[in-house]
Design a protein around this motif. Structure first.
Motif, PDB file in Angstrom:
ATOM      1  N   GLY A   1      -8.972  43.013 -11.391  1.00  0.00           N
ATOM      2  CA  GLY A   1     -10.562  43.859 -12.179  1.00  0.00           C
ATOM      3  C   GLY A   1     -11.092  43.862 -13.008  1.00  0.00           C
ATOM      4  O   GLY A   1     -11.060  42.594 -13.368  1.00  0.00           O
ATOM      5  N   TYR A   2     -12.261  44.026 -12.576  1.00  0.00           N
ATOM      6  CA  TYR A   2     -13.424  43.900 -13.438  1.00  0.00           C
ATOM      7  C   TYR A   2     -14.672  45.022 -14.649  1.00  0.00           C
ATOM      8  O   TYR A   2     -14.464  46.001 -13.433  1.00  0.00           O
TER       9      TYR A   2
ATOM     10  N   LEU B   1     -17.826  34.062  -9.822  1.00  0.00           N
ATOM     11  CA  LEU B   1     -16.414  33.209  -9.799  1.00  0.00           C
ATOM     12  C   LEU B   1     -15.850  34.096  -8.801  1.00  0.00           C
ATOM     13  O   LEU B   1     -14.779  33.074  -7.836  1.00  0.00           O
ATOM     14  N   LEU B   2     -16.394  34.790  -7.863  1.00  0.00           N
ATOM     15  CA  LEU B   2     -15.579  35.229  -6.880  1.00  0.00           C
ATOM     16  C   LEU B   2     -15.685  34.209  -5.899  1.00  0.00           C
ATOM     17  O   LEU B   2     -14.888  33.985  -4.947  1.00  0.00           O
ATOM     18  N   ALA B   3     -17.163  33.669  -5.644  1.00  0.00           N
ATOM     19  CA  ALA B   3     -17.324  33.405  -5.006  1.00  0.00           C
ATOM     20  C   ALA B   3     -17.311  31.853  -4.892  1.00  0.00           C
ATOM     21  O   ALA B   3     -16.802  31.430  -3.542  1.00  0.00           O
ATOM     22  N   ALA B   4     -16.746  31.386  -6.376  1.00  0.00           N
ATOM     23  CA  ALA B   4     -16.170  30.083  -5.946  1.00  0.00           C
ATOM     24  C   ALA B   4     -14.808  29.638  -5.825  1.00  0.00           C
ATOM     25  O   ALA B   4     -14.018  28.860  -5.120  1.00  0.00           O
ATOM     26  N   LEU B   5     -13.889  30.444  -5.791  1.00  0.00           N
ATOM     27  CA  LEU B   5     -12.452  31.130  -5.655  1.00  0.00           C
ATOM     28  C   LEU B   5     -12.286  31.387  -4.094  1.00  0.00           C
ATOM     29  O   LEU B   5     -12.074  31.380  -4.051  1.00  0.00           O
ATOM     30  N   SER B   6     -13.697  31.839  -2.857  1.00  0.00           N
ATOM     31  CA  SER B   6     -14.016  31.852  -1.903  1.00  0.00           C
ATOM     32  C   SER B   6     -13.581  31.248  -1.119  1.00  0.00           C
ATOM     33  O   SER B   6     -13.000  30.537   0.110  1.00  0.00           O
ATOM     34  N   GLU B   7     -14.317  30.253  -2.549  1.00  0.00           N
ATOM     35  CA  GLU B   7     -14.994  29.485  -1.173  1.00  0.00           C
ATOM     36  C   GLU B   7     -13.645  27.907  -2.045  1.00  0.00           C
ATOM     37  O   GLU B   7     -13.477  26.894  -0.538  1.00  0.00           O
ATOM     38  N   ARG B   8     -12.697  27.826  -3.070  1.00  0.00           N
ATOM     39  CA  ARG B   8     -12.112  27.139  -2.687  1.00  0.00           C
ATOM     40  C   ARG B   8     -10.596  27.680  -1.918  1.00  0.00           C
ATOM     41  O   ARG B   8      -9.527  26.340  -1.873  1.00  0.00           O
ATOM     42  N   HIS B   9     -10.090  28.835  -2.236  1.00  0.00           N
ATOM     43  CA  HIS B   9      -9.271  29.312  -1.647  1.00  0.00           C
ATOM     44  C   HIS B   9      -9.545  30.315  -0.945  1.00  0.00           C
ATOM     45  O   HIS B   9      -8.882  31.631  -0.972  1.00  0.00           O
ATOM     46  N   PRO B  10      -9.660  29.729   0.854  1.00  0.00           N
ATOM     47  CA  PRO B  10     -10.896  30.724   1.868  1.00  0.00           C
ATOM     48  C   PRO B  10      -9.574  32.062   2.549  1.00  0.00           C
ATOM     49  O   PRO B  10      -9.764  33.302   2.442  1.00  0.00           O
TER      50      PRO B  10
ATOM     51  N   GLY C   1     -19.903  42.511 -13.845  1.00  0.00           N
ATOM     52  CA  GLY C   1     -19.938  42.787 -12.043  1.00  0.00           C
ATOM     53  C   GLY C   1     -21.608  42.157 -12.067  1.00  0.00           C
ATOM     54  O   GLY C   1     -21.924  42.133 -10.613  1.00  0.00           O
ATOM     55  N   TYR C   2     -22.478  42.009 -12.716  1.00  0.00           N
ATOM     56  CA  TYR C   2     -23.591  41.378 -12.842  1.00  0.00           C
ATOM     57  C   TYR C   2     -23.681  39.710 -12.516  1.00  0.00           C
ATOM     58  O   TYR C   2     -24.867  40.138 -11.814  1.00  0.00           O
ATOM     59  N   GLY C   3     -23.799  39.258 -13.582  1.00  0.00           N
ATOM     60  CA  GLY C   3     -23.671  37.637 -13.047  1.00  0.00           C
ATOM     61  C   GLY C   3     -22.116  36.910 -12.536  1.00  0.00           C
ATOM     62  O   GLY C   3     -22.116  35.999 -12.252  1.00  0.00           O
ATOM     63  N   THR C   4     -20.943  37.042 -13.541  1.00  0.00           N
ATOM     64  CA  THR C   4     -19.612  36.306 -13.843  1.00  0.00           C
ATOM     65  C   THR C   4     -19.111  36.806 -13.189  1.00  0.00           C
ATOM     66  O   THR C   4     -18.520  35.797 -12.391  1.00  0.00           O
ATOM     67  N   ALA C   5     -18.995  38.074 -12.017  1.00  0.00           N
ATOM     68  CA  ALA C   5     -17.240  38.089 -11.281  1.00  0.00           C
ATOM     69  C   ALA C   5     -18.551  37.357  -9.838  1.00  0.00           C
ATOM     70  O   ALA C   5     -17.085  37.186  -9.507  1.00  0.00           O
ATOM     71  N   PRO C   6     -19.003  38.228  -9.856  1.00  0.00           N
ATOM     72  CA  PRO C   6     -19.752  37.465  -8.452  1.00  0.00           C
ATOM     73  C   PRO C   6     -20.094  35.764  -8.370  1.00  0.00           C
ATOM     74  O   PRO C   6     -19.276  35.745  -6.815  1.00  0.00           O
TER      75      PRO C   6
ATOM     76  N   THR D   1     -10.065  27.634 -11.337  1.00  0.00           N
ATOM     77  CA  THR D   1     -10.856  28.686 -10.354  1.00  0.00           C
ATOM     78  C   THR D   1     -12.206  28.717 -11.962  1.00  0.00           C
ATOM     79  O   THR D   1     -13.367  28.384 -11.957  1.00  0.00           O
ATOM     80  N   ALA D   2     -12.229  29.616 -12.998  1.00  0.00           N
ATOM     81  CA  ALA D   2     -12.547  29.825 -13.521  1.00  0.00           C
ATOM     82  C   ALA D   2     -13.126  29.140 -14.479  1.00  0.00           C
ATOM     83  O   ALA D   2     -14.068  28.783 -14.886  1.00  0.00           O
ATOM     84  N   SER D   3     -11.912  27.721 -14.696  1.00  0.00           N
ATOM     85  CA  SER D   3     -12.237  26.380 -15.691  1.00  0.00           C
ATOM     86  C   SER D   3     -13.622  26.189 -14.666  1.00  0.00           C
ATOM     87  O   SER D   3     -14.332  25.853 -15.419  1.00  0.00           O
TER      88      SER D   3
END
Length: 302
Positions: A97-98, A110-119, A103-108, A287-289
């Motif tokens: 949840g966010y 973070l989610l992009a990095a998460l998708s790249e590291r853990h597809p 949602g302006y910059g932080t969540a996108p 991933t967040a760290s």
């Protein structure tokens, strides 16, 4: 689940012995909390709390509900986590949840990095209010939540993700708009556009605290809309607003954002439960760290 949440509301009031403190702890409006307690008493057909002008005390029935209700909530949390974990053994999944502001910059990012590291990780996102995120992570309907200035919640772990620099939003024609930075003290006399405090007490207090640090007590204009991409009151010249730098992209052309001096930041945290952490949550936190370090999110502005 709704009845269980109402029980949690009662336990908070009974523990705090005060509706105001319990409402802040639960991150809901006090009238809504009082209404939920009255409905619980009506459903059970018994008075749970003795209320006076200065105190709130559990009745005998209330003390029994406190004792057994605390155990019930703890067991429900364990059951919910265990069942969800069993259901997801065939595929790793995460529900995040966010809030609108993240949602302006932080969540996108973070989610992009998460998708790249853990597809292979199946991520479900939900745009919610701060109160809904806190409640969802607490009761297990969310695995994690990304929010600004979350309230202290004993059941949850807060992980700092970002110190977001704050600036003042002004009409382009405002005299201060020509400056590179805006001194907080120079905003004396300006009305400040803010969300009502009950929407997020921590964020409200942090924004007002920026002005208090400069010896100012601004006149407040409460937002009528929970989300207003046009920042209409600022656009009409009725007020100024303090927002994070991630919201700058996509601002209407008639508005400008100027960083504040002294430099001010707002904390963005990931909320997770303190026990029974699943691998998907560990992936998210790691991933967040890494993303925070790569983006320089934890560096305080000069």
């Amino acid at each position: 689940m709704f009845e269980l949440r109402r029980l949690r509301y009662f336990l908070a009031v009974a523990d705090e012995r005060n509706f105001t403190r319990a409402a802040e702890r639960l991150h809901i409006a006090q009238p809504a909390l009082s209404r939920q307690i009255r409905q619980l008493e009506q459903e059970l057909g018994v008075r749970l709390l003795d209320r006076t002008t200065h105190s709130v005390e559990p009745t005998d029935a209330g003390r029994l509900l406190m004792e057994r209700g605390t155990e019930l909530c703890a067991e429900a949390d364990r059951l919910w986590r265990d069942v969800r974990g069993f259901a997801e053994t065939e595929r790793d999944a995460l529900t995040l949840g966010y809030s609108t502001s993240t949602g302006y910059g932080t969540a996108p990012a973070l989610l992009a990095a998460l998708s790249e590291r853990h597809p292979a990780l199946a991520v479900t996102t939900r745009l919610l209010t701060t109160a809904e995120i806190v409640a969802g992570v607490t009761d297990g309907t969310l695995d994690a939540g990304l929010v600004r200035c979350p309230p202290p919640t004993p059941e949850l772990v807060r992980t700092l993700v970002r110190l977001e620099p704050q600036g003042v939003l002004l009409p382009a024609a405002h005299p201060l708009a020509a400056r590179e930075f805006v001194e907080v003290a120079s905003l004396a006399g300006e009305r400040l556009l803010v969300h009502p405090r009950e929407a997020n007490p921590g964020h409200f207090d942090a924004i007002v605290g920026i002005f208090a640090g400069a010896g100012l007590e601004p006149q407040l204009l409460l937002r009528q809309l929970s989300f207003d991409a046009a920042h209409s009151p600022v656009l009409r010249g009725e007020a100024v607003s303090v927002i994070g730098e991630s919201a700058v992209e996509g601002l209407p052309g008639a508005l400008v954002w100027r960083r504040l001096r002294p430099a001010s930041t707002i904390e963005l945290h990931l909320l997770t439960r303190g026990s029974g952490r699943r691998p998907a949550v560990a992936h998210l936190l790691r991933t967040a760290s890494e993303t925070a370090r790569a983006q320089g999110w934890l560096h305080s502005p000069a």
